[in-house]
Scaffold this active site. Structure first.
Site, mmCIF file in Angstrom:
data_model
loop_
_atom_site.group_PDB
_atom_site.id
_atom_site.type_symbol
_atom_site.label_atom_id
_atom_site.label_comp_id
_atom_site.label_asym_id
_atom_site.label_seq_id
_atom_site.Cartn_x
_atom_site.Cartn_y
_atom_site.Cartn_z
ATOM 1 N N ASN A 1 -10.058 0.011 -0.491
ATOM 2 C CA ASN A 1 -8.596 0.086 -0.402
ATOM 3 C C ASN A 1 -8.001 -0.442 -1.709
ATOM 4 O O ASN A 1 -8.084 -1.639 -1.984
ATOM 5 C CB ASN A 1 -8.129 -0.735 0.806
ATOM 6 C CG ASN A 1 -6.628 -0.696 1.005
ATOM 7 O OD1 ASN A 1 -5.894 -0.225 0.140
ATOM 8 N ND2 ASN A 1 -6.173 -1.195 2.140
ATOM 9 N N HIS B 1 -3.452 7.455 2.477
ATOM 10 C CA HIS B 1 -3.835 6.149 1.959
ATOM 11 C C HIS B 1 -5.269 5.864 2.390
ATOM 12 O O HIS B 1 -5.658 6.143 3.525
ATOM 13 C CB HIS B 1 -2.885 5.090 2.514
ATOM 14 C CG HIS B 1 -3.272 3.689 2.163
ATOM 15 N ND1 HIS B 1 -3.630 3.316 0.887
ATOM 16 C CD2 HIS B 1 -3.363 2.564 2.926
ATOM 17 C CE1 HIS B 1 -3.915 2.027 0.877
ATOM 18 N NE2 HIS B 1 -3.772 1.542 2.097
ATOM 19 N N CYS C 1 0.817 -1.227 0.000
ATOM 20 C CA CYS C 1 0.000 0.000 0.000
ATOM 21 C C CYS C 1 0.848 1.272 0.000
ATOM 22 O O CYS C 1 0.366 2.340 -0.366
ATOM 23 C CB CYS C 1 -0.954 0.001 1.191
ATOM 24 S SG CYS C 1 -2.116 -1.353 1.115
HETATM 25 O O1 UT7 Z 1 -3.887 -1.017 3.431
HETATM 26 C C1 UT7 Z 1 -3.094 -1.681 4.337
HETATM 27 C C2 UT7 Z 1 -3.448 -1.330 5.681
HETATM 28 N N1 UT7 Z 1 -4.638 -2.028 6.096
HETATM 29 C C3 UT7 Z 1 -5.401 -1.446 6.963
HETATM 30 O O2 UT7 Z 1 -5.161 -0.325 7.319
HETATM 31 C C4 UT7 Z 1 -6.533 -2.225 7.570
HETATM 32 C C5 UT7 Z 1 -6.512 -1.991 9.035
HETATM 33 N N2 UT7 Z 1 -7.591 -2.641 9.747
HETATM 34 C C6 UT7 Z 1 -8.877 -2.249 9.642
HETATM 35 O O3 UT7 Z 1 -9.216 -1.387 8.880
HETATM 36 C C7 UT7 Z 1 -9.869 -2.871 10.589
HETATM 37 O O4 UT7 Z 1 -9.183 -3.571 11.597
HETATM 38 C C8 UT7 Z 1 -10.894 -3.798 9.900
HETATM 39 C C9 UT7 Z 1 -11.841 -2.987 9.058
HETATM 40 C C10 UT7 Z 1 -10.161 -4.812 9.055
HETATM 41 C C11 UT7 Z 1 -11.724 -4.525 10.964
HETATM 42 O O5 UT7 Z 1 -12.339 -3.586 11.830
HETATM 43 P P1 UT7 Z 1 -12.254 -3.775 13.420
HETATM 44 O O6 UT7 Z 1 -13.081 -2.726 14.007
HETATM 45 O O7 UT7 Z 1 -10.792 -3.835 13.782
HETATM 46 O O8 UT7 Z 1 -12.982 -5.153 13.604
HETATM 47 P P2 UT7 Z 1 -12.398 -6.517 14.212
HETATM 48 O O9 UT7 Z 1 -11.380 -7.114 13.308
HETATM 49 O O10 UT7 Z 1 -12.028 -6.254 15.615
HETATM 50 O O11 UT7 Z 1 -13.702 -7.425 14.162
HETATM 51 C C12 UT7 Z 1 -14.864 -7.133 14.922
HETATM 52 C C13 UT7 Z 1 -15.903 -8.192 14.636
HETATM 53 C C14 UT7 Z 1 -15.357 -9.608 14.712
HETATM 54 O O12 UT7 Z 1 -16.337 -10.418 15.319
HETATM 55 P P3 UT7 Z 1 -16.188 -10.808 16.864
HETATM 56 O O13 UT7 Z 1 -14.879 -11.529 16.980
HETATM 57 O O14 UT7 Z 1 -16.211 -9.506 17.620
HETATM 58 O O15 UT7 Z 1 -17.391 -11.667 17.089
HETATM 59 C C15 UT7 Z 1 -15.192 -10.006 13.264
HETATM 60 O O16 UT7 Z 1 -15.313 -11.397 13.074
HETATM 61 O O17 UT7 Z 1 -16.399 -8.030 13.298
HETATM 62 C C16 UT7 Z 1 -16.352 -9.291 12.626
HETATM 63 N N3 UT7 Z 1 -16.157 -9.052 11.199
HETATM 64 C C17 UT7 Z 1 -17.184 -8.814 10.368
HETATM 65 N N4 UT7 Z 1 -18.506 -8.736 10.555
HETATM 66 C C18 UT7 Z 1 -19.280 -8.457 9.494
HETATM 67 C C19 UT7 Z 1 -14.996 -9.008 10.496
HETATM 68 N N5 UT7 Z 1 -15.262 -8.749 9.213
HETATM 69 C C20 UT7 Z 1 -16.597 -8.613 9.108
HETATM 70 C C21 UT7 Z 1 -17.461 -8.343 8.028
HETATM 71 N N6 UT7 Z 1 -18.778 -8.257 8.276
HETATM 72 N N7 UT7 Z 1 -17.011 -8.118 6.780
#
Ligand code: UT7
Length: 323
Positions: free
Chosen positions: A280, A250, A113
């Site tokens: 992204n 980004h 990225c």
């Molecule tokens: O470009 C390179 C750099 N990349 C980034 O900058 C990405 C950085 N990370 C992020 O943007 C975020 O961490 C995400 C968008 C990937 C995830 O958001 P989050 O607020 O950190 O969520 P999380 O990973 O803590 O997940 C929360 C919950 C989980 O369920 P439980 O364990 O709380 O029951 C996930 O399983 O959300 C669940 N989850 C989803 N639910 C519905 C994960 N993906 C999804 C989804 N739809 N697509």
């Protein structure tokens, strides 16, 4: 002194738009979750006839037209991509050929990225070193091809597209007021390799592999790394956040963009956000966002513009440009 000045900009997006709701039959997710957690509302997905090289060449043609130049005027084609059409030769050489450029040289850069930030910094050094006069700096990606479409934690986040700049050598006093690339800061740290990677490659599995990410872990590091390189650029240029006209980060997650701007004291109205439109797009995200803000008249000649990215590796970096 020589400055690398932006002479033109262009972009290209695949025809097909995929909305958040279109994922509802593919993985267990919702428009509401994706929009609230990331800010993304839609992304473009490449069709069979759309490749990294075709998108990159289309963006390059648009940038050349915007610059009032022809392919003959370009002596270096530099492509930032993690989704090359082939393991080799470089996508940049394919794009050079598609544009009909029969002189100069072309190569790819791979910093995921952060690729466009690394590429623009590299182009600047080739220009200042006298090896190139006009460079096409392209960020082009087809991340849809390396996604695991059964993994809701990643497949909803990424999109395809390309953006390109023409950078040109210009004699300059090289003060903060002069147009061109003013300062840059690049970093990488391989200890974070397992937090964001592709689980295949020519040297290991012999397959292309799929993107794997521990999103929460990446999120945890993102704001600190981004602000670190930006503060370095501020110090090098002798400026503060108040001197900026535009912040073009980004486009991975609106919450990361907002938190970074808040931490740096960059006013909300100076932040260019396009993650809602493109998702992204990795190395294409910064030039795509720039294209939108130039086309709608926000970014104008003479504006002080801060670019930033962070991604797999980890890699991260920032560039300050007097537009
Ligand atoms: O470009 C390179 C750099 N990349 C980034 O900058 C990405 C950085 N990370 C992020 O943007 C975020 O961490 C995400 C968008 C990937 C995830 O958001 P989050 O607020 O950190 O969520 P999380 O990973 O803590 O997940 C929360 C919950 C989980 O369920 P439980 O364990 O709380 O029951 C996930 O399983 O959300 C669940 N989850 C989803 N639910 C519905 C994960 N993906 C999804 C989804 N739809 N697509």
């Amino acid at each position: 002194m020589i400055r690398s000045v932006v002479r033109g900009i262009g972009s290209a997006l695949p025809r097909r738009i995929m909305k958040n709701a279109d994922f509802e039959g593919i993985v267990e997710t919702s428009d509401e979750w994706i929009a609230q957690r990331t800010g993304i509302r839609q992304r473009h997905i490449a069709g069979d006839d759309e490749t990294t090289a075709s998108l990159g060449a289309d963006a390059a043609r648009a940038a050349l037209s915007n610059a009032g130049l022809t392919p003959d005027d370009i002596d270096l084609v530099l492509v930032a991509t993690s989704t090359p059409d082939n393991t080799f030769p470089a996508t940049a050489v394919d794009i050079q050929n598609r544009l009909g450029i029969r002189h100069g040289f072309a190569f790819d850069m791979q910093a995921v990225c952060s690729g466009f930030i690394y590429a623009i910094t590299t182009a600047d050094l080739y220009i200042k070193g006298g090896l190139a006069t006009r460079v096409l700096v392209i960020g082009a990606e087809t991340f849809s091809r390396i996604l695991d479409w059964t993994d809701r934690g990643t497949c909803v986040l990424f999109g395809d597209g390309s953006g390109a700049l023409v950078l040109e050598a210009v004699e300059s006093q090289a003060t903060l007021a002069d147009r061109g690339i003013v300062a840059a800061s690049l970093r990488s740290d391989g200890t974070h390799k397992d937090k964001l990677f592709v689980d295949g490659g020519p040297g290991t599995t012999g397959t292309v592999g799929h993107l794997r990410m521990e999103g929460r872990e990446v999120f945890k590091h993102a704001v600190g790394m981004i602000t670190d390189v930006i503060e370095d650029v501020f110090a090098k240029a002798g400026i503060t956040a108040d001197d900026l006209d535009w912040f073009v980060p980004h486009q991975a997650n609106k919450r990361i963009i907002d938190a970074s701007a808040r931490k740096l004291g960059i006013a909300e109205e100076k932040v260019v956000t396009t993650v809602q439109l493109h998702g992204n797009t990795s190395a294409a995200s910064v030039p795509l966002a720039l294209s939108v803000a130039v086309a709608d008249g926000r970014i104008k000649k003479g504006d002080l513009v801060l670019l930033e990215a962070m991604g797999g590796g980890f890699t991260w970096g920032a560039v300050l440009v007097r537009w």
